[in-house]
Design a protein around this motif. Structure first.
Motif, PDB file in Angstrom:
ATOM      1  N   MET A 188      -9.304 -42.075-135.983  1.00  0.00           N
ATOM      2  CA  MET A 188      -9.148 -40.641-135.723  1.00  0.00           C
ATOM      3  C   MET A 188      -8.075 -40.383-134.666  1.00  0.00           C
ATOM      4  O   MET A 188      -7.320 -39.414-134.753  1.00  0.00           O
ATOM      5  CB  MET A 188     -10.484 -40.063-135.269  1.00  0.00           C
ATOM      6  N   LYS A 189      -7.979 -41.268-133.670  1.00  0.00           N
ATOM      7  CA  LYS A 189      -7.046 -41.073-132.560  1.00  0.00           C
ATOM      8  C   LYS A 189      -5.726 -41.812-132.757  1.00  0.00           C
ATOM      9  O   LYS A 189      -4.918 -41.884-131.819  1.00  0.00           O
ATOM     10  CB  LYS A 189      -7.695 -41.552-131.257  1.00  0.00           C
ATOM     11  N   LEU A 196     -10.068 -39.836-125.166  1.00  0.00           N
ATOM     12  CA  LEU A 196     -11.024 -39.258-126.105  1.00  0.00           C
ATOM     13  C   LEU A 196     -11.860 -38.204-125.378  1.00  0.00           C
ATOM     14  O   LEU A 196     -12.425 -38.469-124.322  1.00  0.00           O
ATOM     15  CB  LEU A 196     -11.927 -40.375-126.647  1.00  0.00           C
ATOM     16  N   ARG A 199     -15.769 -33.506-127.158  1.00  0.00           N
ATOM     17  CA  ARG A 199     -15.882 -32.857-128.466  1.00  0.00           C
ATOM     18  C   ARG A 199     -15.427 -33.798-129.573  1.00  0.00           C
ATOM     19  O   ARG A 199     -16.046 -33.843-130.648  1.00  0.00           O
ATOM     20  CB  ARG A 199     -15.031 -31.580-128.480  1.00  0.00           C
ATOM     21  N   GLU A 200     -14.369 -34.547-129.331  1.00  0.00           N
ATOM     22  CA  GLU A 200     -13.903 -35.508-130.337  1.00  0.00           C
ATOM     23  C   GLU A 200     -14.968 -36.569-130.587  1.00  0.00           C
ATOM     24  O   GLU A 200     -15.202 -36.962-131.734  1.00  0.00           O
ATOM     25  CB  GLU A 200     -12.604 -36.155-129.872  1.00  0.00           C
ATOM     26  N   ASP A 203     -17.726 -34.898-132.633  1.00  0.00           N
ATOM     27  CA  ASP A 203     -17.307 -34.637-134.005  1.00  0.00           C
ATOM     28  C   ASP A 203     -17.280 -35.918-134.832  1.00  0.00           C
ATOM     29  O   ASP A 203     -17.618 -35.919-136.024  1.00  0.00           O
ATOM     30  CB  ASP A 203     -15.920 -33.998-134.029  1.00  0.00           C
ATOM     31  N   ALA A 204     -16.865 -37.018-134.198  1.00  0.00           N
ATOM     32  CA  ALA A 204     -16.689 -38.268-134.948  1.00  0.00           C
ATOM     33  C   ALA A 204     -17.981 -39.048-135.123  1.00  0.00           C
ATOM     34  O   ALA A 204     -18.185 -39.686-136.153  1.00  0.00           O
ATOM     35  CB  ALA A 204     -15.655 -39.152-134.256  1.00  0.00           C
TER      36      ALA A 204
END
Length: 344
Positions: A188-189, A196, A199-200, A203-204
């Motif tokens: 994702m990143k 990070l 919220r990330e 979400d992940a």
């Protein structure tokens, strides 16, 4: 020979026995250690000439196969690896036959589940000096944090403190799951060097519906109508049923009624919050305490009745359930905004 946690790292780098039993409740750690040990013999675990993967159940019928695989030579050169997966006590006979051999050509790894002290497979392995036995228990809170930080660094990831705390609380029970989630975060990143964010991380790795429910619930009882409406719109847009939202808020409110009653009977708020089960995530703990301090039990009981009526209306009247849900939660948010904040 039993390998304890202090000597495990050195053993994993340079195993001193040809036959190893891995077992324990952390199946992710069993699998990871099997991979690490296997790569000391054959770096490419998908090599069909040097690696033989055996399931445990067929060895019940043909127990001699384990010894045959362990004595086979690789025509391409290099030592062979034999891995037995999902082993149970049905492998005991195959292991007996293997241990009758004076020596073993291959490196043999037996990966089992959580074998109890009475397991015949575990007893045989622990009593035989030619074998190494490596238990795989779940990490303690401190060890889980160290594992998480090591996996983040391995994947070139940095995490903000609140994101790291969230990940440590959510992950860590199983080493394999933790590794998978960190690898997902790395994808994702990819190309983004920034740390990070919380919220990330949510979400992940989180349950987005559960996070959204929290947003709706806390905003409503804190009197933040605008934020409650935004969170509710997001949940509904993701397909969450209005009656399911009402039930989630009802469960939260029932807990509030009980705890507020204990507080009004003299139990300090901090003690109630600390003792709550399941434990509150750090990101909502202060908000939960604020709600508990702010609303008297009598007010909470009024809202409880209103939400129960709304749930019934969703199921038994011709009123649109979406409208019923919005009105019920909006009313709570409006009334909560008028409640004076208390310092208790």
């Amino acid at each position: 020979m039993k390998i304890d946690y202090k000597t495990a790292p050195a053993f994993l780098k340079s195993p001193s026995r040809d036959i190893v039993l891995l077992y324990g409740p952390d199946q992710g750690l069993v699998s990871e250690r099997g991979r690490v040990l296997g790569q000391t013999v054959c770096p490419d675990l998908s090599d069909p000439f040097r690696v033989s993967d055996l399931d445990a159940e067929p060895l019940r019928v043909t127990p001699e196969r384990l010894a045959e695989e362990a004595q086979a030579l690789c025509l391409m050169g290099g030592r062979r690896l034999v891995r037995v997966r999902q082993a149970t006590d049905v492998v005991r006979k195959a292991l007996d036959i293997l241990l009758e051999l004076p020596s073993v050509e291959a490196f043999v790894i037996i990966e089992a589940g959580d074998l109890g002290p009475g397991s015949s497979l575990r007893k045989l392995a622990e009593a035989n000096g030619r074998m190494a036995v490596l238990p795989c228990y779940r990490d303690s809170e401190r060890e889980a944090g160290q594992t998480l930080r090591a996996l983040l660094a391995e994947n070139d990831l940095r995490a903000a403190p609140d994101a790291l705390a969230y990940l440590q609380q959510r992950l860590g029970a199983d080493r394999g799951v933790t590794r998978q989630e960190v690898e997902k975060l790395a994808l994702m990143k990819a190309g983004d060097p920034s740390p990070l964010s919380l919220r990330e991380a949510q979400d992940a790795t989180g349950d987005n519906a559960a996070i959204g429910m929290d947003d709706v619930t806390y905003a409503a009882f804190l009197g933040d109508g605008r934020r409650m409406t935004q969170a509710l719109d997001r949940l509904l847009g993701e397909g969450e049923a209005p009656v399911a939202i009402l039930r989630a808020v009802l469960r939260f409110l029932l807990d509030l009624v009980r705890q507020r009653g204990q507080h009004e009977a003299g139990v300090p708020l901090d003690k109630l919050v600390a003792a709550r089960r399941p434990p509150l995530h750090f990101s909502v703990r202060d908000r939960y305490r604020a709600i508990l301090a702010r609303h008297a039990q009598a007010r909470l009981l009024v809202w409880l009745g209103a939400l129960q009526a709304a749930e019934i209306n969703c199921k038994s009247t011709g009123l649109p359930d979406l409208l019923v849900c919005r009105q019920a939660l909006g009313q709570i948010a409006s009334e909560a905004a008028l409640s004076p904040q208390r310092r208790t």
